[in-house]
Design a protein around this motif. Sequence first.
Motif, short mmCIF file in Angstrom:
data_model
loop_
_atom_site.label_atom_id
_atom_site.label_comp_id
_atom_site.label_asym_id
_atom_site.label_seq_id
_atom_site.Cartn_x
_atom_site.Cartn_y
_atom_site.Cartn_z
N THR A 299 0.79 -1.23 0.00
CA THR A 299 0.00 0.00 0.00
C THR A 299 0.83 1.28 0.00
OG1 THR A 299 -0.15 -0.10 2.42
CG2 THR A 299 -1.93 -1.13 1.17
N LEU A 300 2.06 1.24 0.53
CA LEU A 300 2.86 2.46 0.64
C LEU A 300 3.84 2.58 -0.52
CD1 LEU A 300 3.72 2.42 4.47
CD2 LEU A 300 1.89 3.70 3.32
N PRO A 301 4.13 3.82 -0.94
CA PRO A 301 5.15 4.02 -1.98
C PRO A 301 6.53 3.64 -1.43
CG PRO A 301 4.39 6.11 -1.11
CD PRO A 301 3.47 5.08 -0.57
N PRO A 302 7.44 3.17 -2.28
CA PRO A 302 8.75 2.69 -1.82
C PRO A 302 9.54 3.71 -1.02
CG PRO A 302 8.36 2.04 -4.09
CD PRO A 302 7.25 2.96 -3.72
N GLU A 303 9.49 5.00 -1.44
CA GLU A 303 10.28 6.02 -0.73
C GLU A 303 9.77 6.23 0.70
OE1 GLU A 303 7.15 8.02 -3.27
OE2 GLU A 303 8.68 6.44 -3.52
N LEU A 304 8.44 6.15 0.91
CA LEU A 304 7.89 6.28 2.25
C LEU A 304 8.19 5.04 3.09
CD1 LEU A 304 6.24 7.77 4.37
CD2 LEU A 304 4.15 6.84 3.32
N LEU A 305 8.06 3.88 2.48
CA LEU A 305 8.34 2.64 3.19
C LEU A 305 9.80 2.60 3.66
CD1 LEU A 305 7.25 -0.17 4.02
CD2 LEU A 305 8.05 -1.03 1.82
N ALA A 306 10.71 3.13 2.81
CA ALA A 306 12.13 3.12 3.16
C ALA A 306 12.41 3.98 4.39
CB ALA A 306 12.96 3.60 1.97
N ARG A 307 11.65 5.08 4.55
CA ARG A 307 11.85 5.95 5.70
C ARG A 307 11.30 5.33 6.99
NH1 ARG A 307 10.04 10.19 2.21
NH2 ARG A 307 8.12 10.38 3.43
N LEU A 308 10.29 4.46 6.85
CA LEU A 308 9.64 3.88 8.02
C LEU A 308 10.33 2.61 8.53
CD1 LEU A 308 5.89 4.27 6.97
CD2 LEU A 308 7.16 5.65 8.62
N LEU A 309 10.99 1.92 7.64
CA LEU A 309 11.60 0.64 8.02
C LEU A 309 13.02 0.82 8.50
CD1 LEU A 309 10.40 -1.83 5.22
CD2 LEU A 309 9.55 -1.63 7.56
N THR A 310 13.35 0.07 9.55
CA THR A 310 14.72 -0.02 10.03
C THR A 310 15.17 -1.47 9.87
OG1 THR A 310 14.42 1.74 11.64
CG2 THR A 310 16.28 0.24 12.00
N VAL A 311 16.22 -1.67 9.14
CA VAL A 311 16.70 -3.02 8.87
C VAL A 311 17.92 -3.32 9.74
CG1 VAL A 311 17.60 -4.61 7.12
CG2 VAL A 311 15.86 -2.90 6.49
N THR A 312 17.87 -4.45 10.45
CA THR A 312 19.00 -4.89 11.26
C THR A 312 19.41 -6.28 10.81
OG1 THR A 312 17.53 -5.81 12.95
CG2 THR A 312 18.27 -3.55 13.27
N THR A 313 20.67 -6.59 10.99
CA THR A 313 21.19 -7.91 10.62
C THR A 313 21.73 -8.59 11.86
OG1 THR A 313 21.81 -7.10 8.43
CG2 THR A 313 22.82 -9.16 9.16
N SER A 314 21.34 -9.84 12.05
CA SER A 314 21.84 -10.61 13.19
C SER A 314 22.42 -11.93 12.70
CB SER A 314 20.70 -10.89 14.20
OG SER A 314 19.65 -11.59 13.56
N ARG A 315 23.27 -12.52 13.52
CA ARG A 315 23.89 -13.79 13.17
C ARG A 315 23.20 -14.91 13.95
NH1 ARG A 315 30.02 -13.59 14.23
NH2 ARG A 315 30.05 -15.31 12.71
N ILE A 316 22.67 -15.90 13.27
CA ILE A 316 21.94 -17.00 13.86
C ILE A 316 22.83 -18.25 13.79
CG2 ILE A 316 19.86 -18.39 13.79
CD1 ILE A 316 19.37 -15.44 14.35
#
Length: 323
Positions: A299-316
């Motif tokens: 539903t959201l445009p990519p540029e808005l979604l990019a501002r709302l999301l925080t991506v983290t990386t973890s080691r499993i």
Amino acid sequence: MTRIRISQAGGCPRRIALEARGVQGLPISPATQRAFDEGNLHESSILEWLANNVPGAKSQYTIMATQIKVTIPGTPIVGHVDAELWPESRSKEPIILAEAKCLAARSFQELRSKGVKESHPQYYTQVQLYRHCYEVAANLPHPFRSIIVARNKETPPTRTWDHHYEEVVYDPEFCKREVDRLCALAESIDRGDEIPIPEGYSPETDWHCKPRWCPYTYVCHPNYQRKPVEALQRDELYEAVEQYQALSEQIAELTAAREELKQRLLASIGEGPVRAGIYLLTVQERRTERFDTKAARKTLPPELLARLLTVTTSRILRVEEVV
């Protein structure tokens, strides 16, 4: 004539034959040797626990004898019963034939949830045949019960040992079939017959057949190869991995137990507050909100979604057996 031990009776008949004929296999693995040693270390205290916690007992029980040699007359079948537990009041209570096992957490849970006949058929056969040795003896002096008792050797150190007991009701028809089968196996071994690999016995499908647990893997399956794994060999980490796996299972078990207690307490106190000794129990409602990323991407445009999301990386860390 070939002797067949009751402790091995419910196992692979081909392995029984290979052992009887002195076929050289792989040396016993450290893991298997350690399991044997742990069983011996724990056995006496497991039996003591059962003597003090006999289900339905009306009098005190005492361990009267251990490692009692038994046979089935007219057969090559022999064994040693772990213990006889005798009641203080023999006119009211039966003697108990006890078999003690020290199991890893996973095996212990399977025994408790499925019952010995389904989870550990070899143990079921073992206890039935021990009882059969007594039943076929003439003039039994007293009624008997058969009980298998197990200890979870991975019980967290913060509490006393977890135990589970199960009465194995004597099944004479089952025992007769097993005795006939084992006698026929002993005769085949003595004749030098080739004992085929039983259906379903393969290191690809049954852990009992893997090199870690069976010395005859490569006798029965000479072309068996462990799954090729491209990895750096670091055997010095083995003990740490074993501890990590054991702790993971303990944490899972404790988490499940904690959740069960939580639900019991919530059901008991209602809306609260409730006082239990020095503890005050209250119930609080907590509202949580979750961001539905799947719906947002639609539903959201990519540029808005990019501002709302925080991506983290973890080691499993993933651990799996490869033998």
